[in-house]
Design an enzyme around this catalytic site. Structure first.
Site, PDB file in Angstrom:
ATOM      1  N   ASP A 149      -4.257 -12.742   3.600  1.00  0.00           N
ATOM      2  CA  ASP A 149      -5.419 -12.458   4.150  1.00  0.00           C
ATOM      3  C   ASP A 149      -6.654 -12.532   3.185  1.00  0.00           C
ATOM      4  OD1 ASP A 149      -4.347 -10.544   2.374  1.00  0.00           O
ATOM      5  OD2 ASP A 149      -4.308  -8.797   3.681  1.00  0.00           O
TER       6      ASP A 149
ATOM      7  N   HIS B 254       0.778  -1.259  -0.041  1.00  0.00           N
ATOM      8  CA  HIS B 254      -0.127   0.021   0.021  1.00  0.00           C
ATOM      9  C   HIS B 254       0.910   1.152  -0.016  1.00  0.00           C
ATOM     10  CE1 HIS B 254      -3.595  -2.208   0.402  1.00  0.00           C
ATOM     11  NE2 HIS B 254      -3.299  -2.740   1.661  1.00  0.00           N
TER      12      HIS B 254
ATOM     13  N   ASP C 169      -2.592 -10.882  -2.288  1.00  0.00           N
ATOM     14  CA  ASP C 169      -3.267 -10.141  -0.986  1.00  0.00           C
ATOM     15  C   ASP C 169      -4.518  -9.995  -1.176  1.00  0.00           C
ATOM     16  OD1 ASP C 169      -1.983  -8.795   1.728  1.00  0.00           O
ATOM     17  OD2 ASP C 169      -3.441  -7.798   0.958  1.00  0.00           O
TER      18      ASP C 169
HETATM   19 ZN   LIG Z   1      -3.757  -7.264   2.583  1.00  0.00          ZN
END
Ligand SMILES: [Zn+2]
Length: 295
Positions: free
Chosen positions: A231, A113, A150
């Site tokens: 995740d 991110h 992810d």
């Molecule tokens: Zn993540």
């Protein structure tokens, strides 16, 4: 990032525990990560982004500085971020030198991110993007791929390479979901596929076969980086998807096949998310068994 925070040191301990349980710990060659040199960070990040992390890291043990509501600095954050990026850089050097076939970097904080100009979303420096630029700019590679599995969109990586024809980014991500980026038109080098919540492995495997693999074959990367977040596992309550360990093994084997065909097998995989400790550890074991070709 604080006792309450899901991005915790226990994540790396959970990975170690599952490696021991799976009798994998003795089969891996382990290397300690050096600190990244600042010029390598600054190939991907602005001076301002670096300064935000460096200058706001608290001097007092126990203090925290919030960069945003989810992203906090403690007294060790700057060093940890340099070491996480340093792991990705050292792994890149080792894989390109041929001293190891591929590498998994068990690192935190995560990176995907982190935008070139702004840390966010638990991420300080974009480890994978920094390593990819190192492969291109220091080692002279012409084309690298970054594969991101992810559950969250790797917005920082997309921002770094959206207009760079040397980098193919391929991902799936739960949408709508954090970081709430709007899906962009897919191009030859930006193959990021949004999927709805509750998607399971069948959906992910189909989109990989339909979208990722043809794009990767056409692009023929000379090296592959993985933003390895776990995740999207069904047990991970941060995300809302339904992958299981077998899916991570399958995805990894697809990436291995592309790497063998185009990239002399060269893969550097970097840990991103994954917050259910047991599922994280088990999924990393599945990923590493595939990378190490242990079945
Ligand atoms: Zn993540």
């Amino acid at each position: 990032m604080g006792e309450w925070h899901p991005e915790s040191p226990a994540r790396l301990q959970a990975i170690e525990d599952q490696l021991i349980l799976a009798r994998m710990d003795g089969l891996l060659e382990r290397r300690e990560a050096p600190l990244a040199e600042l010029p390598a960070i600054l190939r991907n990040h602005t001076e301002e982004a670096l300064a935000l992390v460096r200058d706001n890291t608290p001097k007092t043990e126990g203090d925290h500085y919030p960069l945003d509501g989810d992203t906090l600095l403690c007294a060790h954050s700057y060093q940890a971020a340099l070491r996480a990026a340093g792991a990705a850089l050292a792994a890149t050097d080792a894989v390109i030198a041929g001293s190891i076939a591929n590498a998994f970097c068990a690192i935190r904080p995560p990176g995907h991110h982190a935008r070139p100009s702004e840390p966010m979303g638990f991420c300080l420096f974009n480890n994978v993007a920094i390593a990819a630029r190192h492969a291109l700019d220091s080692h002279g590679l012409a084309r690298v791929a970054i594969i991101d599995f992810d559950v969250h969109h790797g917005n920082g990586t997309a921002d770094a390479f959206r207009d760079d024809p040397r980098v193919l980014m391929a991902s799936f991500y739960q949408h709508p979901f954090y970081p709430y980026t709007e899906p962009e038109p897919r191009t030859a080098t930006m193959v990021n596929v949004p999927v709805p919540a509750r998607s399971k492995g069948d959906v992910v495997r189909a989109l990989i076969e339909e979208h990722w693999l043809p794009a990767l074959d056409a692009f023929a990367p000379q090296m592959i980086f993985i933003s390895a977040g776990f995740d999207a596992h069904r047990d991970d309550d941060i995300g809302g998807m339904g992958l299981v360990e077998d899916d991570y093994a399958w995805i990894t084997k697809q990436i291995m096949s592309v790497a063998r065909t185009h990239a002399q097998g060269r893969i550097v995989s970097c840990l991103e998310g994954g917050y259910n400790l047991s599922a994280l550890g088990r999924s990393v074991v599945a990923h590493l068994k595939a990378l190490a070709e242990i079945d």
